[in-house]
Design a protein around this motif. Structure first.
Motif, PDB file in Angstrom:
ATOM      1  N   ASN A 119      36.095  45.953  53.205  1.00  0.00           N
ATOM      2  CA  ASN A 119      36.556  47.223  52.598  1.00  0.00           C
ATOM      3  C   ASN A 119      37.170  48.214  53.582  1.00  0.00           C
ATOM      4  N   ASN A 122      41.044  49.491  51.611  1.00  0.00           N
ATOM      5  CA  ASN A 122      40.480  49.703  50.274  1.00  0.00           C
ATOM      6  C   ASN A 122      41.516  50.356  49.350  1.00  0.00           C
ATOM      7  N   ASN A 155      35.129  52.285  44.521  1.00  0.00           N
ATOM      8  CA  ASN A 155      34.658  50.912  44.716  1.00  0.00           C
ATOM      9  C   ASN A 155      35.707  49.915  44.218  1.00  0.00           C
ATOM     10  N   ASP A 157      35.485  46.944  43.575  1.00  0.00           N
ATOM     11  CA  ASP A 157      34.966  45.993  42.574  1.00  0.00           C
ATOM     12  C   ASP A 157      35.209  46.491  41.145  1.00  0.00           C
TER      13      ASP A 157
END
Ligand code: AMP
Ligand code: MG
Length: 334
Positions: A119, A122, A155, A157
């Motif tokens: 990350n 990012n 995030n 994800d």
């Protein structure tokens, strides 16, 4: 003796004439334009048709309408603002849209590189990046509560791609995507492909710190300078000789403001939400894919010297020039 001397002079004059006429028939052709908030320049050293070079600029305009985070007409802007007209999700907390091939490919690559760099790179940092306004003259350091709040919505994800439906789903309603650290690399790769398909063999594509060198320059490798951080543009610390590859630099001196002797620059550590405090101030990555070089230059700068060198060493066909806080130059993987 006299005849040999005259022969030498004749050979010298002949060689100079040949050299001059060679450079004369291959005058470089350059086009340039402002896209992605930067000056983009493409110079061909062969006889590439100027119309082909012009069409490169049209491609830049098209890519800006996909990847720009600030242009309200762009695909990314509509996604970040959760435009209802493209949302096909039935769940009100989740956004799903069918996206263009280019955006899909770049997001896919971004998410992969995000994983590979733990990350450091990012693409989900949009909210945090928006807090740091380098264009404003007021130099405001955002308060830590705002930084922490924004960081809670960063995030990667939460960004999900579905290859079957060619859709992007974002599960965090407040997350925004920022591709500023990778999009120019992707565009450089596409421009390079287009030029090569049209017969270009010697050209340089420059999108600010992203450079793609196609072939050689008049049969010799290109010499690309490594900018001396915080110095006049063009003043270099070192250089690399390259052919047929991309050279991408990320440097903290590119965009920053200073408050109380602290430099707040534009490369954000996604573990803190603040500008990276690593011992590197500039990273240049040399590798075939500009999109990879772009993301890695940003990521390695954040990783710092020790972790960055190990990481570059672990990769095939990637080399780097690092500049540390004392302006020492470290060559890796050459
Ligand atoms: P570069 O000059 O390629 O290093 O890209 C810097 C730009 O990438 C910034 O202006 C932001 O738009 C974006 N950015 C900043 N920090 C990060 C990060 N950690 N990961 C991905 N993109 C970032
Ligand atoms: Mg980058």
């Amino acid at each position: 003796m006299k005849t040999t001397g005259m022969l030498k002079i004749a050979i010298l004059i002949f060689s100079m004439t040949v050299l001059l006429s060679m450079s004369g028939c291959n005058e470089p052709t350059t086009v340039s334009g402002l896209y992605f908030d930067t000056l983009i320049t493409i110079t061909a050293y062969d006889n590439t048709n100027p119309q082909v070079l012009e069409s490169c600029l049209n491609m830049c305009a098209e890519y800006e309408l996909i990847f720009s985070k600030t242009n309200p007409a762009s695909e990314l802007y509509r996604i970040n603002s959760r435009d209802d007209s493209i949302n096909i999700s039935k769940d009100s907390t989740v956004f799903t849209a069918v996206i263009s091939n280019d955006l899909y490919e770049l997001l896919d690559c971004s998410l992969q590189l995000s994983q590979e760099t733990d990350n450091a790179f990012n693409p989900a940092l949009g909210q945090v990046i928006d807090l740091w306004d380098y264009k404003s003259t007021s130099c405001i350091v955002p308060d830590s509560t705002s930084v922490m709040k924004a960081l809670a919505h960063s995030n990667p994800d939460s960004i999900i791609l579905n290859p079957d439906t060619h859709t992007l789903t974002i599960t965090d309603p407040l997350l925004t995507i920022d591709l500023g650290g990778i999009a120019k690399g992707y565009v450089a790769d596409r421009l390079k492909e287009m030029l090569i398909q049209n017969g270009t063999i010697e050209a340089v594509i420059r999108l600010a710190g992203n450079i793609y060198c196609i072939g050689d320059k008049y049969g010799q490798s290109y010499k690309v300078g490594i900018q001396k951080p915080f110095s006049t543009r063009g003043e270099t610390l070192s250089s690399v000789n390259v052919s047929d590859t991309s050279v991408v630099t990320s440097g903290i001196y590119e965009r920053y403001f200073e408050v109380n002797n602290t430099i707040y620059h534009h490369i954000i550590d996604s573990h803190t939400g603040y500008p990276s405090q690593s011992d590197l101030i500039s990273v240049t990555i040399i590798c075939d894919e500009s999109v990879v070089a772009d993301a890695l230059s940003t990521a390695v700068l954040i990783m710092g010297k020790e972790k960055g060198i190990d990481y570059i060493d672990s990769l095939d066909n990637v080399s780097a020039v690092l500049v540390d806080s004392s302006q020492n130059v470290i060559n890796v993987g050459f």
